[in-house]
Scaffold this motif. Structure first.
Motif, PDB file in Angstrom:
ATOM      1  N   HIS A  33     -10.537  17.638  38.564  1.00  0.00           N
ATOM      2  CA  HIS A  33     -10.945  17.538  39.962  1.00  0.00           C
ATOM      3  C   HIS A  33     -10.678  16.179  40.600  1.00  0.00           C
ATOM      4  O   HIS A  33     -10.559  16.089  41.821  1.00  0.00           O
ATOM      5  CB  HIS A  33     -12.435  17.880  40.095  1.00  0.00           C
ATOM      6  CG  HIS A  33     -12.748  19.275  39.669  1.00  0.00           C
ATOM      7  ND1 HIS A  33     -12.521  20.368  40.466  1.00  0.00           N
ATOM      8  CD2 HIS A  33     -13.232  19.767  38.498  1.00  0.00           C
ATOM      9  CE1 HIS A  33     -12.868  21.473  39.835  1.00  0.00           C
ATOM     10  NE2 HIS A  33     -13.296  21.142  38.642  1.00  0.00           N
ATOM     11  N   ASN A  34     -10.604  15.153  39.805  1.00  0.00           N
ATOM     12  CA  ASN A  34     -10.415  13.821  40.369  1.00  0.00           C
ATOM     13  C   ASN A  34      -9.013  13.707  40.968  1.00  0.00           C
ATOM     14  O   ASN A  34      -8.009  13.858  40.268  1.00  0.00           O
ATOM     15  CB  ASN A  34     -10.620  12.764  39.278  1.00  0.00           C
ATOM     16  CG  ASN A  34     -10.486  11.354  39.796  1.00  0.00           C
ATOM     17  OD1 ASN A  34      -9.401  10.935  40.177  1.00  0.00           O
ATOM     18  ND2 ASN A  34     -11.596  10.629  39.812  1.00  0.00           N
ATOM     19  N   ASN A  54       0.710  24.230  35.717  1.00  0.00           N
ATOM     20  CA  ASN A  54      -0.209  25.349  35.869  1.00  0.00           C
ATOM     21  C   ASN A  54      -1.628  24.814  36.002  1.00  0.00           C
ATOM     22  O   ASN A  54      -2.121  24.128  35.110  1.00  0.00           O
ATOM     23  CB  ASN A  54      -0.093  26.278  34.658  1.00  0.00           C
ATOM     24  CG  ASN A  54       1.338  26.745  34.458  1.00  0.00           C
ATOM     25  OD1 ASN A  54       1.841  27.545  35.224  1.00  0.00           O
ATOM     26  ND2 ASN A  54       2.006  26.216  33.443  1.00  0.00           N
ATOM     27  N   LEU A  55      -2.260  25.116  37.113  1.00  0.00           N
ATOM     28  CA  LEU A  55      -3.594  24.602  37.408  1.00  0.00           C
ATOM     29  C   LEU A  55      -4.622  25.714  37.266  1.00  0.00           C
ATOM     30  O   LEU A  55      -4.379  26.846  37.701  1.00  0.00           O
ATOM     31  CB  LEU A  55      -3.650  24.064  38.835  1.00  0.00           C
ATOM     32  CG  LEU A  55      -2.590  23.024  39.215  1.00  0.00           C
ATOM     33  CD1 LEU A  55      -2.661  22.734  40.707  1.00  0.00           C
ATOM     34  CD2 LEU A  55      -2.780  21.754  38.420  1.00  0.00           C
ATOM     35  N   ILE A  56      -5.756  25.381  36.667  1.00  0.00           N
ATOM     36  CA  ILE A  56      -6.846  26.348  36.540  1.00  0.00           C
ATOM     37  C   ILE A  56      -8.060  25.807  37.279  1.00  0.00           C
ATOM     38  O   ILE A  56      -8.557  24.720  36.967  1.00  0.00           O
ATOM     39  CB  ILE A  56      -7.202  26.584  35.055  1.00  0.00           C
ATOM     40  CG1 ILE A  56      -5.983  27.108  34.303  1.00  0.00           C
ATOM     41  CG2 ILE A  56      -8.375  27.559  34.939  1.00  0.00           C
ATOM     42  CD1 ILE A  56      -6.125  27.065  32.810  1.00  0.00           C
ATOM     43  N   TYR A  57      -8.506  26.585  38.262  1.00  0.00           N
ATOM     44  CA  TYR A  57      -9.733  26.275  38.995  1.00  0.00           C
ATOM     45  C   TYR A  57     -10.533  27.559  39.129  1.00  0.00           C
ATOM     46  O   TYR A  57     -10.127  28.477  39.836  1.00  0.00           O
ATOM     47  CB  TYR A  57      -9.425  25.703  40.388  1.00  0.00           C
ATOM     48  CG  TYR A  57      -8.812  24.325  40.337  1.00  0.00           C
ATOM     49  CD1 TYR A  57      -9.590  23.222  40.016  1.00  0.00           C
ATOM     50  CD2 TYR A  57      -7.463  24.137  40.594  1.00  0.00           C
ATOM     51  CE1 TYR A  57      -9.030  21.949  39.951  1.00  0.00           C
ATOM     52  CE2 TYR A  57      -6.897  22.873  40.536  1.00  0.00           C
ATOM     53  CZ  TYR A  57      -7.684  21.791  40.210  1.00  0.00           C
ATOM     54  OH  TYR A  57      -7.117  20.540  40.141  1.00  0.00           O
ATOM     55  N   THR A  58     -11.654  27.643  38.439  1.00  0.00           N
ATOM     56  CA  THR A  58     -12.452  28.857  38.478  1.00  0.00           C
ATOM     57  C   THR A  58     -13.255  28.968  39.765  1.00  0.00           C
ATOM     58  O   THR A  58     -13.552  30.057  40.219  1.00  0.00           O
ATOM     59  CB  THR A  58     -13.405  28.929  37.270  1.00  0.00           C
ATOM     60  OG1 THR A  58     -14.166  27.722  37.220  1.00  0.00           O
ATOM     61  CG2 THR A  58     -12.630  29.080  35.986  1.00  0.00           C
ATOM     62  N   ALA A  59     -13.599  27.848  40.346  1.00  0.00           N
ATOM     63  CA  ALA A  59     -14.319  27.880  41.624  1.00  0.00           C
ATOM     64  C   ALA A  59     -13.319  28.122  42.747  1.00  0.00           C
ATOM     65  O   ALA A  59     -12.105  28.004  42.554  1.00  0.00           O
ATOM     66  CB  ALA A  59     -15.059  26.559  41.846  1.00  0.00           C
ATOM     67  N   GLU A  83      -7.121  31.344  38.147  1.00  0.00           N
ATOM     68  CA  GLU A  83      -8.586  31.293  38.143  1.00  0.00           C
ATOM     69  C   GLU A  83      -9.152  31.210  36.734  1.00  0.00           C
ATOM     70  O   GLU A  83     -10.307  30.827  36.552  1.00  0.00           O
ATOM     71  CB  GLU A  83      -9.158  32.512  38.865  1.00  0.00           C
ATOM     72  CG  GLU A  83      -8.877  32.499  40.360  1.00  0.00           C
ATOM     73  CD  GLU A  83      -9.465  33.703  41.068  1.00  0.00           C
ATOM     74  OE1 GLU A  83     -10.123  34.542  40.403  1.00  0.00           O
ATOM     75  OE2 GLU A  83      -9.262  33.804  42.284  1.00  0.00           O
ATOM     76  N   THR A  84      -8.360  31.615  35.735  1.00  0.00           N
ATOM     77  CA  THR A  84      -8.853  31.576  34.358  1.00  0.00           C
ATOM     78  C   THR A  84      -7.784  31.011  33.421  1.00  0.00           C
ATOM     79  O   THR A  84      -6.591  31.078  33.710  1.00  0.00           O
ATOM     80  CB  THR A  84      -9.232  32.989  33.850  1.00  0.00           C
ATOM     81  OG1 THR A  84      -8.044  33.773  33.718  1.00  0.00           O
ATOM     82  CG2 THR A  84     -10.223  33.679  34.783  1.00  0.00           C
ATOM     83  N   VAL A  85      -8.256  30.508  32.307  1.00  0.00           N
ATOM     84  CA  VAL A  85      -7.357  30.020  31.260  1.00  0.00           C
ATOM     85  C   VAL A  85      -6.479  31.163  30.766  1.00  0.00           C
ATOM     86  O   VAL A  85      -5.271  31.007  30.572  1.00  0.00           O
ATOM     87  CB  VAL A  85      -8.168  29.422  30.086  1.00  0.00           C
ATOM     88  CG1 VAL A  85      -7.267  29.095  28.909  1.00  0.00           C
ATOM     89  CG2 VAL A  85      -8.930  28.187  30.536  1.00  0.00           C
TER      90      VAL A  85
END
Length: 195
Positions: A33-34, A54-59, A83-85
């Motif tokens: 997040h930083n 590849n970016l993962i952000y569940t929120a 959204e998921t790994v």
């Protein structure tokens, strides 16, 4: 005449960068997040020839970059968000990629013992929890960077730089300074030339 020369120079530069990019060395960034960290990671990845991030952000959020840090390199990369790994990792595993997550566990191996010349993706975790247990469980190996001071770990962007530098070093020794397939190169080139 000068305009044609500048255009030719630009095309040559784009093709040179593409020749030094890897299709099969990818990053998976889990919940980082930083904005300074993500921006530094992208800049380093670009400099070492990584094309796919590849970016993962569940929120319900997206990554934020700092253009002063990235120097605009993010526009030259393929950035995918999941959204998921599982969504990020399974297609790579099915394509034969080795998945290396970073972190400490009883089975972790020093990163210098890993073969980064194989098609592989490296999972880096966030600043506080690191890589999730699930990500580690579906990885082929968990790797760590040995530490010789009082600190127990490097900043995530520094760890990224160290690992990707080793991956590029191993590949260059084997004569692989870039491996994007020609048809994919042309597709990327046509996209880049419009930027």
């Amino acid at each position: 005449m000068a305009e044609n020369f500048r255009t030719k120079d630009r095309e040559d530069r784009l093709r040179s960068v593409l020749d030094n990019r890897y299709a099969d060395l990818q990053l998976i960034l889990e919940e980082i997040h930083n904005t300074h960290n993500i921006s530094a990671i992208l800049r380093t990845a670009d400099g070492l020839g990584v094309q796919n991030i590849n970016l993962i952000y569940t929120a319900e959020e997206s990554f934020r970059i700092n253009p002063l840090i990235t120097k605009g390199v993010h526009k030259w990369m393929n950035i995918n968000q999941f959204e998921t790994v599982k969504q990020a990792v399974l297609p790579l595993k099915e394509a034969g990629y080795k998945i290396y997550s970073t972190g400490f566990s009883k089975d972790s191996v020093p990163f210098l013992e890993v073969d980064f010349t194989l098609p592989c993706a490296i999972i880096l975790g966030n600043e506080h929890e690191g890589v999730s247990d699930f990500a580690k469980s579906i990885s082929d190996k968990t790797i760590y960077l040995p530490m010789f001071g009082f600190s127990q770990s490097f900043n995530v962007s520094v760890a990224n730089a160290i690992i990707l530098s080793e991956a590029r070093r191993q590949r260059i020794i084997k004569g692989n300074s870039g491996n994007i397939p020609e048809e994919m190169k042309e597709e990327i080139f046509q996209k880049w030339i419009k930027l």
